[in-house]
Scaffold this motif. Structure first.
Motif, short mmCIF file in Angstrom:
data_model
loop_
_atom_site.label_atom_id
_atom_site.label_comp_id
_atom_site.label_asym_id
_atom_site.label_seq_id
_atom_site.Cartn_x
_atom_site.Cartn_y
_atom_site.Cartn_z
N GLY A 23 0.72 -1.07 -0.25
CA GLY A 23 0.02 0.01 0.08
C GLY A 23 0.91 1.20 0.19
O GLY A 23 2.00 1.23 0.08
N PRO A 24 0.15 2.48 0.01
CA PRO A 24 1.11 3.47 -0.36
C PRO A 24 1.83 3.94 0.97
O PRO A 24 1.48 3.63 2.18
CB PRO A 24 -0.03 4.78 -0.55
N GLY A 25 3.07 4.58 0.66
CA GLY A 25 3.65 4.95 1.83
C GLY A 25 5.04 4.42 1.92
O GLY A 25 5.67 3.73 0.96
N ALA A 26 5.79 5.09 2.65
CA ALA A 26 7.45 4.55 2.94
C ALA A 26 7.44 3.81 4.05
O ALA A 26 8.44 4.04 4.87
CB ALA A 26 8.15 5.93 2.65
N GLY A 32 15.06 1.16 2.92
CA GLY A 32 15.77 2.46 2.80
C GLY A 32 14.80 3.53 2.16
O GLY A 32 15.33 4.35 1.63
N LEU A 33 13.49 3.16 1.81
CA LEU A 33 12.64 4.20 1.47
C LEU A 33 12.41 5.25 1.81
O LEU A 33 11.74 5.08 3.44
CB LEU A 33 11.39 3.26 0.92
N ARG A 34 12.48 6.39 1.40
CA ARG A 34 11.87 7.78 2.30
C ARG A 34 10.72 8.27 1.57
O ARG A 34 10.56 7.94 0.42
CB ARG A 34 13.24 8.76 2.06
N PRO A 35 10.09 9.10 2.41
CA PRO A 35 8.94 9.68 1.52
C PRO A 35 9.00 10.51 0.61
O PRO A 35 8.19 10.66 -0.21
CB PRO A 35 8.28 10.53 3.05
N THR A 36 10.15 11.20 0.28
CA THR A 36 10.58 11.78 -0.74
C THR A 36 11.12 11.16 -2.05
O THR A 36 11.39 11.61 -3.06
CB THR A 36 11.64 12.86 -0.29
N ASP A 37 11.41 10.18 -1.99
CA ASP A 37 11.65 9.16 -2.82
C ASP A 37 10.63 8.79 -4.10
O ASP A 37 9.56 8.44 -3.72
CB ASP A 37 12.16 7.70 -2.57
N ASP A 38 11.00 9.05 -5.35
CA ASP A 38 10.05 8.92 -6.32
C ASP A 38 10.43 7.49 -7.15
O ASP A 38 11.31 7.58 -7.56
CB ASP A 38 10.27 9.93 -7.52
N VAL A 39 9.75 6.37 -6.59
CA VAL A 39 9.89 5.05 -6.98
C VAL A 39 9.20 4.66 -8.22
O VAL A 39 9.68 3.55 -8.81
CB VAL A 39 9.81 4.10 -6.04
N ASP A 40 8.39 5.53 -8.72
CA ASP A 40 7.23 5.32 -9.76
C ASP A 40 7.81 5.35 -10.94
O ASP A 40 7.60 4.46 -11.74
CB ASP A 40 6.09 5.94 -9.54
N SER A 41 8.50 6.36 -11.33
CA SER A 41 9.23 6.76 -12.48
C SER A 41 10.54 5.93 -12.65
O SER A 41 11.25 5.97 -11.78
CB SER A 41 9.33 8.24 -12.66
N ALA A 43 13.35 7.12 -13.84
CA ALA A 43 14.31 8.06 -13.48
C ALA A 43 14.44 8.14 -11.90
O ALA A 43 15.57 8.00 -11.18
CB ALA A 43 14.34 9.27 -13.98
N GLY A 44 13.31 8.14 -11.21
CA GLY A 44 13.25 8.31 -9.86
C GLY A 44 13.84 7.09 -9.40
O GLY A 44 14.65 7.25 -8.15
N PHE A 45 13.19 5.81 -9.78
CA PHE A 45 13.59 4.66 -9.12
C PHE A 45 15.15 4.32 -9.41
O PHE A 45 15.86 4.03 -8.47
CB PHE A 45 13.04 3.36 -9.89
N ALA A 46 15.71 4.93 -10.43
CA ALA A 46 17.28 4.81 -10.81
C ALA A 46 17.86 5.56 -9.70
O ALA A 46 18.96 5.40 -9.21
CB ALA A 46 17.47 5.21 -12.15
N ALA A 47 17.55 6.66 -9.23
CA ALA A 47 18.22 7.59 -8.55
C ALA A 47 18.09 7.04 -7.22
O ALA A 47 18.98 6.98 -6.32
CB ALA A 47 17.28 9.03 -8.51
N TRP A 48 16.85 6.47 -6.66
CA TRP A 48 16.71 5.83 -5.32
C TRP A 48 17.58 4.55 -5.38
O TRP A 48 18.45 4.43 -4.34
CB TRP A 48 15.34 5.26 -5.28
N VAL A 49 17.76 3.76 -6.20
CA VAL A 49 18.53 2.66 -6.24
C VAL A 49 20.11 3.04 -6.20
O VAL A 49 20.98 2.48 -5.58
CB VAL A 49 18.44 1.75 -7.61
#
Length: 166
Positions: A23-26, A32-41, A43-49
């Motif tokens: 479900g939604p949230g971090a 290591g997921l933060r509320p500000t991480d963009d994991v959907d896109s 580019a955002g997922f690549a930045a998080w990884v």
């Protein structure tokens, strides 16, 4: 048989499937997921990884591994080194298993391998915490040799504290 793998952008779709199950949230422990991480896109997922794989810029370093079987992300586990305030609050080890993969021994399997990795790094004592109302984690920590210390009120709720002497 599952594997412990480094976070990988090729698992974007599989990770999103696991994330949707929570479900939604971090709140997925071990990722290591933060509320500000963009994991959907992508580019955002690549930045998080990339952040998960980068040398730590905090007072503790952290190794992240994903529990993967047949291309499916089942969970994640984190091994934190150091003794800062965050580690004293969250523990040296944090993990989470997606709801559909629970009660199959994946957490126990991943924790045992992570404890082996900690030994190989020369670590001698690790803290893990879990919610008192999480009997699955209590069983996992105790099965892997965790010694119950006490229940603490962390300000964000009570936690059971377990120590591993390696």
């Amino acid at each position: 048989m599952p594997e412990l793998v480094r976070p990988d952008v090729r698992l974007h779709s599989a990770w999103l499937d696991a994330h949707a199950e929570w479900g939604p949230g971090a709140h997925e422990d071990g990722f290591g997921l933060r509320p500000t991480d963009d994991v959907d896109s992508p580019a955002g997922f690549a930045a998080w990884v990339a952040r998960l794989s980068a040398p730590s810029t905090t007072t503790h370093s952290c190794t992240y591994r994903w529990i993967v079987q047949d291309g499916r992300v089942l969970g994640g586990i984190a091994l934190r080194q150091g003794d800062d305030e965050y580690v004293r609050w969250a523990g040296h080890i944090g993990y989470g298993i997606r709801p559909s993969a629970r009660r199959r021994g994946h957490a126990t399997w991943a924790l045992a391998r992570t404890l082996d990795e900690a030994r190989s790094l020369g670590l001698t004592r690790l803290l893990a915490v879990c919610a008192p109302d999480n009997p699955g984690s209590v069983r996992t920590l105790e099965h892997c040799g965790g010694i119950f210390e006490r229940v603490d009120d962390t300000g964000s709720g009570p936690v059971r504290r377990y120590w591993f002497d390696l």
